[in-house]
Design an enzyme around this catalytic site. Structure first.
Site, short mmCIF file in Angstrom:
data_model
loop_
_atom_site.label_atom_id
_atom_site.label_comp_id
_atom_site.label_asym_id
_atom_site.label_seq_id
_atom_site.Cartn_x
_atom_site.Cartn_y
_atom_site.Cartn_z
N HIS A 1 45.25 -8.51 2.88
CA HIS A 1 44.07 -8.81 2.05
C HIS A 1 42.84 -8.13 2.64
CE1 HIS A 1 46.85 -12.18 1.27
NE2 HIS A 1 46.30 -12.26 0.08
N ASP B 1 45.16 -3.97 -1.50
CA ASP B 1 46.43 -3.98 -0.77
C ASP B 1 47.62 -4.09 -1.73
OD1 ASP B 1 45.23 -5.44 2.15
OD2 ASP B 1 44.13 -5.55 0.27
N GLU C 1 51.46 -5.15 -10.87
CA GLU C 1 50.40 -4.13 -10.81
C GLU C 1 50.86 -2.83 -11.46
OE1 GLU C 1 51.38 -6.06 -8.31
OE2 GLU C 1 49.60 -7.23 -7.82
N GLN D 1 43.99 -7.32 -8.01
CA GLN D 1 43.38 -8.47 -7.32
C GLN D 1 42.95 -8.15 -5.89
OE1 GLN D 1 45.59 -12.44 -6.87
NE2 GLN D 1 44.38 -12.60 -8.74
N GLU E 1 45.34 -9.87 -13.14
CA GLU E 1 45.91 -11.15 -12.71
C GLU E 1 44.78 -12.15 -12.48
OE1 GLU E 1 48.11 -9.99 -9.25
OE2 GLU E 1 49.24 -8.49 -10.36
#
Lengths: 453, 336
Positions: free
Chosen positions: B129, B85, B60, B82, B29
């Site tokens: 994150h 998490d 994902e 990315q 991504e």
């Protein structure tokens, strides 16, 4: 000064409470569909209304929009009498048709033998493909050797077409040393690299995006090979189904995605798998062609498959094919369909039997006879029995499967890392326990301390 | 030799491998045109084209599913997730498919993926994150789990991971991307002042499965990985304790020999990680020390970890192990 009271809000002044007037409201109830027939019901199906002449066979690079009728109709070639009609008639020689018939019959006798042996305790488990042989055999027959196939677990016929010896198939299901995958998996989880057929895993649908990725690899290298993959109607509810269609829509790799709609996922009827009309119709939202095919019509399956494979090989991208068929046996040897399915449903389902229908066609065109069929039938029954016996010579549950006791430690990684080497040694009794010069209890009495020396 | 921060080192490894191996491809991504939200792939699409370096849909599970198929069909994909998490939608593909493919097919089929993903806290990323989910993957036979702590190792370990025929989950501690870290939230010591920022431009390997002794010492052993290596080093310096600091680098397969050699020498140990304590990878390290070094131990092994809570945004620095907590644990094992 304490300003915390400012943090307390008020109800939005514009928010309405109470009810609002509705025009002709429908009942507000949770809709929970079920199968049309359950045990105790008398199943009665309407015959397929679609005929072989209904749908034209467009050029293999036709736009997806021009195939919308193909996604909601039904591509058929064989009519009720066993004659081939319409645009979709494939160019198959009588020899090719007889070969297809033989392979389907071989798969069926393999299933029959495997189920019988499971009942005797000589296999732990089995999954029958009875009634779905055309989806596997005609499907696989349309591919070249360099193409890669990602099948589902109900397709022994596909492995047979791709050259996996029946004895290896049986050895896999027994799990003995004759299994090319080392007895690691449950029965029916075959792998056949020599035929470019990918190893089957139990989580359903995972192969769908993987197949798209494998097809992307062909496009990446500029190779004109195609990837085919198959899932069931129940699995079409998985996220992996939609990942695959979306990636196929975006990257347009040479792939053919199949939903084998055999009506049942264990006890879950297809009406729980989808609230929509057909599986093939889902392709439209992804700007992919969708073909809905009579999955028990060998000629129609082959024709649709060949169309989609050619489209992919020409660079036209991915096609979604729905194969309408019926799971005649239980899901597996671990369930009893009489607990959830109406008695007699398999026999009155309108799609018929793929072997009977191809046999009838070959007889109609004068290339087969009842006598030759009986003779082939007997030979294949004997072949399955003899091959099972041969497979058992590589090991059985009763006599031992023949694996080296440390075989389970191999193939986790390319090379065995130190912690697995240590566990292997432990399993083999070669391990050295932490060396102690005194009994452990004495050390505790004295308290933990640094070892002498 | 150049001075690189960790992002530049990761990018250099990808650059080197894209140049050397036509089967290597990089995607994820925002990873193509834009070069990734952390800019790890910046400029690579321009250099190698969109066939080799490309953007994917935001899925994902699809990214990893597709990458596995590419890997099975001869490529050496390096997908980016990315943030670690966000890897959970791909958990089935990673743990059931990727990790077990070689085993279930007795080597007939394999997929040599390297899944790159930023992990860890320290950037005010909150619950989603900041996670350090390495233990989910170290619990899965068939995977390699790698987490570098500096630019030099990041490049060498990433090259080794891409060249490995086994699948690798490559965690990149995102707090270290732009600078080193001494445990002070407000401080970002530039990488250019650190010897580990000296990174060769060319291809080199840092072997997988080998821990590094960051700092030798005799009084106790401190074991850490990722960002916590730097916090532990600062704590050791500040407390003026002669601790031996080990950076595991690869969590699976683990370099047990380096750990046991050190702990047998010092007899005392503290394990530091960001992830929550219960069933964190530190638990495995402590268990192994107990099994292998018990008769050499002078005191119990202590863990300094993230608390057993979700990762809080506003109280990030109360959650993460800091110098004071590490120093406290070191003093406790020395006093025992």
């Amino acid at each position: 000064m304490d300003d915390s009271s400012k943090l307390v809000g008020k109800a939005h002044p514009g928010a309405r409470t109470g009810s609002v007037p509705l025009k002709d409201p429908l009942p507000m109830v949770l809709r929970v569909p079920t199968a049309p027939y359950r045990p105790g019901d008398s199943p009665s199906f309407v015959a397929f209304s679609h005929q072989p002449d209904d749908l034209p066979r467009p050029d293999t690079l036709a736009s997806y929009e021009s195939l919308r009728e193909h996604a909601i109709g039904l591509i058929r070639v064989l009519d009720a009498d066993g004659s081939a009609r319409g645009d979709w008639q494939p160019q198959l020689s009588p020899q090719q048709l007889r070969s297809g018939l033989e392979m389907m019959l071989r798969a069926r006798h393999l299933d029959v033998r495997m189920i019988a042996m499971q009942r005797q305790g000589r296999l732990s488990f089995y999954v029958s493909s009875k009634g779905e042989e055309a989806a596997a055999v005609a499907g696989a027959a349309a591919y070249l050797h360099g193409d890669v196939l990602f099948p589902s677990y109900r397709q022994p016929g596909l492995f047979l077409v791709r050259g996996m010896p029946m004895v290896t198939i049986i050895c896999q299901s027994i799990g003995n040393v004759g299994d090319n995958t080392g007895g690691r998996q449950m029965p029916v989880h075959y792998s056949w690299r020599a035929g470019n057929v990918v190893s089957i895993s139990s989580p359903v649908g995972t192969q769908f995006p993987q197949a798209v990725g494998a097809a992307m690899a062909f496009a990446y290298r500029g190779e004109r090979h195609v990837v085919g993959t198959w899932i069931g109607d129940g699995t079409a509810a998985q996220g992996d189904f939609h990942y695959a269609l979306n990636f196929a829509s975006v990257f347009r790799p040479p792939c053919v995605l199949h939903v084998v709609d055999n009506q049942w996922a264990i006890s879950t009827h297809r009406s729980i798998a989808t609230g929509g009309a057909t599986f093939a119709a889902r392709a439209d939202a992804y700007r992919l062609p969708g073909l809905r095919v009579d999955g028990n019509d060998y000629l129609a399956v082959y024709a649709a498959e060949a169309w989609a494979v050619e489209r992919a090989r020409r660079g036209g991208g991915t096609t979604l094919i729905e194969l309408v068929t019926y799971r005649r046996d239980a899901h597996s040897t671990s369930d009893d369909p009489s607990q959830y399915r109406a008695a007699g449903e398999p026999d009155c389902w309108p799609g018929g039997d793929p072997i009977e229908r191809l046999k009838q066609h070959l007889i109609v065109i004068g290339e087969w006879s009842e006598e030759s069929h009986q003779s082939l039938n007997a030979a294949l029954e004997q072949e399955a029995a003899a091959t099972f016996q041969m497979a058992e010579s590589f090991g059985t549950n009763a006599t031992g499967l023949g694996h080296a006791s440390d075989a389970l430690f191999h193939d986790v990684y390319r090379e065995m890392p130190p912690h697995l080497q240590a566990q292997r040694a432990e399993a083999l009794g070669e391990t050295d326990a932490p060396q102690k010069e005194e009994p452990a209890i004495l050390r505790f009495v004295e308290g933990p301390r640094r070892a002498a020396g | 030799m150049s001075t690189m921060n960790m992002i530049q080192a990761v990018r250099s490894a990808l650059d080197v491998m894209l140049e050397r191996d036509p089967d290597v491809c990089v995607f994820g991504e925002d990873a193509g045109y834009f070069g990734g939200v952390f800019r790890a792939t910046q400029g690579l699409q321009q250099k190698y084209g969109s066939r080799r370096v490309f953007d994917t849909p935001l899925a994902e599970g699809g990214i990893i599913g597709v990458a596995i198929g590419m890997g099975m069909n001869g490529l050496r994909p390096v997908p980016e997730i990315q943030f670690s998490d966000y890897m959970y939608p791909a958990f089935d593909q990673i743990t059931n498919e990727l990790a077990k493919l070689r085993y279930r097919s007795a080597g007939e089929w394999t997929a040599p993926l390297t899944i790159r993903t930023p992990s860890g806290g320290g950037i005010r990323g909150g619950l989603f994150h900041s996670q350090s989910p390495e233990a989910y993957y170290t619990h899965t036979p068939g995977l390699c789990v790698v987490m570098p702590s500096n630019p030099h190792d990041a490049k060498g370990l990433l090259i080794s991971s891409i060249e490995s025929d086994d699948p690798v989950i490559f965690f990149e501690p995102k707090r270290l991307y732009r600078g080193s870290f001494d445990g002070d939230p407000e401080s970002v010591p530039p990488w250019r002042d650190q010897p580990e920022a000296e990174v060769p431009e060319e291809h080199y390997r840092t072997p997988l499965g080998q821990a590094h002794i960051v700092r030798p010492g005799d009084e106790l052993t401190v074991i850490a990985w990722g960002t916590m290596v730097h916090v532990a080093r600062a704590a050791i310096q500040e407390a003026a304790i002669d601790a031996e600091l080990i950076d595991l680098c690869t969590l699976l397969p683990l370099d047990l020999a380096t750990i046991t050699a050190s702990v047998e020498k010092t007899g005392r140990c503290v394990v530091v990680h960001e992830a929550p304590r219960t069933c964190g990878f530190g638990a495995e390290v402590v268990a192994l020390i107990q099994e292998h070094c018990f008769w050499n131990m002078e005191s119990p092994v202590l863990r300094v970890t993230g608390w057993d809570t979700p990762f809080p945004c506003g109280q990030e620095w109360d959650y993460l192990p800091n110098r004071e907590r590490i120093a406290g644990a070191m003093r406790a094992v020395l006093a025992a």
